[in-house]
Design an enzyme around this catalytic site. Structure first.
Site, PDB file in Angstrom:
ATOM      1  N   ARG A 199      19.223  53.563  35.411  1.00 24.45           N
ATOM      2  CA  ARG A 199      19.128  54.800  34.810  1.00 24.45           C
ATOM      3  C   ARG A 199      17.737  55.065  33.752  1.00 24.45           C
ATOM      4  NH1 ARG A 199      25.272  54.993  33.187  1.00 24.45           N
ATOM      5  NH2 ARG A 199      24.860  52.785  33.075  1.00 24.45           N
ATOM      6  N   ARG A 223      16.775  39.999  37.996  1.00 22.06           N
ATOM      7  CA  ARG A 223      16.574  38.665  38.689  1.00 22.06           C
ATOM      8  C   ARG A 223      15.634  39.084  39.897  1.00 22.06           C
ATOM      9  NH1 ARG A 223      22.508  38.176  39.552  1.00 22.06           N
ATOM     10  NH2 ARG A 223      23.462  36.920  37.819  1.00 22.06           N
ATOM     11  N   ASN A 265      38.402  37.316  33.354  1.00 18.55           N
ATOM     12  CA  ASN A 265      36.976  37.025  33.776  1.00 18.55           C
ATOM     13  C   ASN A 265      36.271  36.386  32.583  1.00 18.55           C
ATOM     14  OD1 ASN A 265      34.483  36.678  34.669  1.00 18.55           O
ATOM     15  ND2 ASN A 265      34.611  39.063  35.350  1.00 18.55           N
ATOM     16  N   HIS A 280      29.742  37.466  44.325  1.00 19.27           N
ATOM     17  CA  HIS A 280      30.543  38.626  44.510  1.00 19.27           C
ATOM     18  C   HIS A 280      31.357  38.811  45.707  1.00 19.27           C
ATOM     19  CE1 HIS A 280      26.295  40.665  42.998  1.00 19.27           C
ATOM     20  NE2 HIS A 280      27.463  40.587  41.872  1.00 19.27           N
ATOM     21  N   ASN A 307      24.135  45.720  38.546  1.00 15.81           N
ATOM     22  CA  ASN A 307      23.081  44.924  37.689  1.00 15.81           C
ATOM     23  C   ASN A 307      22.610  43.951  38.487  1.00 15.81           C
ATOM     24  OD1 ASN A 307      21.300  44.493  35.755  1.00 15.81           O
ATOM     25  ND2 ASN A 307      22.899  43.044  34.575  1.00 15.81           N
ATOM     26  N   GLY A 327      25.129  51.411  43.712  1.00 10.64           N
ATOM     27  CA  GLY A 327      25.866  51.708  45.062  1.00 10.64           C
ATOM     28  C   GLY A 327      26.764  53.166  45.065  1.00 10.64           C
ATOM     29  N   ASP A 344      18.316  48.296  33.292  1.00  3.24           N
ATOM     30  CA  ASP A 344      19.199  49.471  33.606  1.00  3.24           C
ATOM     31  C   ASP A 344      18.621  50.460  34.321  1.00  3.24           C
ATOM     32  OD1 ASP A 344      20.706  52.032  33.643  1.00  3.24           O
ATOM     33  OD2 ASP A 344      21.989  50.646  32.338  1.00  3.24           O
ATOM     34  N   GLU A 356      37.023  44.603  41.237  1.00  2.00           N
ATOM     35  CA  GLU A 356      37.329  43.388  41.457  1.00  2.00           C
ATOM     36  C   GLU A 356      38.458  42.757  40.748  1.00  2.00           C
ATOM     37  OE1 GLU A 356      33.022  42.958  40.360  1.00  2.00           O
ATOM     38  OE2 GLU A 356      32.932  40.981  41.618  1.00  2.00           O
TER      39      GLU A 356
END
Ligand code: AMP
Length: 396
Positions: free
Chosen positions: A285, A241, A7, A180, A211, A333, A283, A384
């Site tokens: 969290r 975004r 990737n 995605h 993210n 999620g 983030d 992925e």
């Protein structure tokens, strides 16, 4: 059979070597700061010590060489020869309107990846360099391109057309593509299998909340709509975004701040979303910690994120005239029970109820809806890399 999954980002390269006999990860790692001072390789072989190597990586070709060296290293390696690698699966961002499936790379495929540079300016050039670097380093070993956009190519025209002058679609292919896709394909398929749904009569909504975030509507295993558009900027509120907004906002900020369109879109991609609203972090969290400490902007950021997800679920339930299953995946999620509960609290009108105990489970496939829920709700961890490896194996 061993498959290498690659990737490539603009200055990074992530990899995993997967043994397809048992789908175990033999080694994984990351090259950072490619083409920048201080390039670094982190190589994690299963059952062995981690190798960290700071070494000049002027380009992805050098990075691929270093990865192959690490994989064959006498101490940190997991194979003795590159010929043990049967194929390389590459995550490629954009295939435009050209491919709806993964494909073995040949000159035509490379031409398509190149023709989509404008549509994926940060990723497609890096993806192509990664492919060519593997071709050079491992001649004869097939490369497979697995596109982020491919799964969404089944969207009907009414879902992918922007209501702008048609000539722009004809001249420049401006339309919605979605991203995605590898995750949405993997997770929607697993939802149908795990939930014992009828593959030929199923309506699934997949919420990939990380993210970056996107939602897809999947009828009988085929994508009919998704929240990202021409680029990954459209749709949900994400880490950095903005997601959906009135396009006139771009003009307004540009005029007020003396910026050009590119600069404003950059802000919408990199400085907006929950980072922009909270001012705390991209983030989740960190933002939730601030929220608990009484930070109002952090509270609005999370509330707006949840609200946007709930609105998309509602619109996709309407678009599909019903929904059998809603599945959560990706960093937020899969891990964040509170966010899942808040989203589901909007869905009472669909007959959704939640099993609070099951909703606490993490890291595994689980049904989290209540026994009386009219719509099944699941967590399905996305993978992925494994999805890319499986598609690569199937193609060769
Ligand atoms: P991803 O892009 O899928 O890696 O997801 C990254 C996002 O997931 C970050 O915003 C994290 O805050 C969030 N995330 C990861 N782990 C957790 C967790 N245990 N609880 C809540 N959020 C998490």
């Amino acid at each position: 059979m061993k498959i290498l999954v690659i990737n490539c980002g603009s200055s990074s390269l992530k990899y995993q070597l997967i043994d397809m006999a048992n789908e175990n990860v033999l080694a994984k790692g990351l090259c950072e700061r490619i083409g920048i001072d201080g390039s670094k390789l982190t190589h994690k072989p299963a059952g062995k010590d981690v190798l960290e190597k700071t070494e000049e990586m002027p380009d992805h070709q050098v990075a691929v060489r270093l990865v192959l060296d690490a994989l064959q290293d006498p101490t940190y390696g997991v194979i003795s020869n590159v010929n043990e690698i049967s194929a390389v699966g590459h995550r490629v961002l954009h295939a435009g309107k050209y491919y709806s499936d993964s494909i073995v790379v040949n000159e035509d495929v490379k031409r398509v990846v190149r023709s989509c540079f404008d549509l994926g300016p940060l990723h497609n050039p890096a993806n192509l360099i990664g492919i060519e670097a593997c071709e050079a380093a491992m001649p004869g070993i097939p490369n497979v391109a697995v596109f982020d956009t491919a799964f969404h190519q089944t969207m009907p025209e009414k879902a992918y057309m922007y209501a702008i002058p048609y000539e722009y679609y004809e001249k420049y292919d401006i339309r919605r593509y979605g991203f995605h896709g590898t995750s949405h394909r993997f997770v929607s398929k697993r939802t149908i299998e795990f939930g014992n749904l009828n593959p030929d009569n199923s309506k699934v909504i997949v919420c990939h909340l990380g993210n970056g975030g996107s939602i897809s509507a999947v009828v009988n295993g085929k994508c009919v709509d998704t929240s990202m558009g021409l680029t990954p900027l459209e749709g949900l509120i994400m880490g950095t975004r903005s997601g959906d907004l009135d396009p006139a906002v771009v003009q307004y900020i540009a005029n007020k701040e003396g910026k050009n369109v590119n600069e404003v879109v950059d802000i919408l991609n990199k400085k907006s979303g929950i980072l922009g609203v909270s001012g705390v972090s991209s983030d989740f969290r960190d933002v939730q910690k601030a929220q608990k400490e009484g930070n109002h902007r952090a509270d609005i950021a999370i509330a707006a994120f949840v609200y946007r997800v709930a609105k998309y679920i509602g619109s996709y339930a309407a678009a599909m005239n019903g929904v059998d299953a809603i599945t959560f995946t990706a960093g937020v999620g899969e891990n964040d029970a509170g966010i899942r509960r808040e989203i589901c609290s909007y869905l009472g009108y669909l007959g959704v109820t939640l099993n609070e105990e099951k909703n606490k489970i993490r890291g595994e496939e689980v049904e989290i809806s209540g026994a009386d829920s009219k719509v099944k709700v699941y967590i399905i961890p996305t993978n992925e890399e494994l999805a890319i490896a499986r598609e690569t194996k199937d193609l060769i």
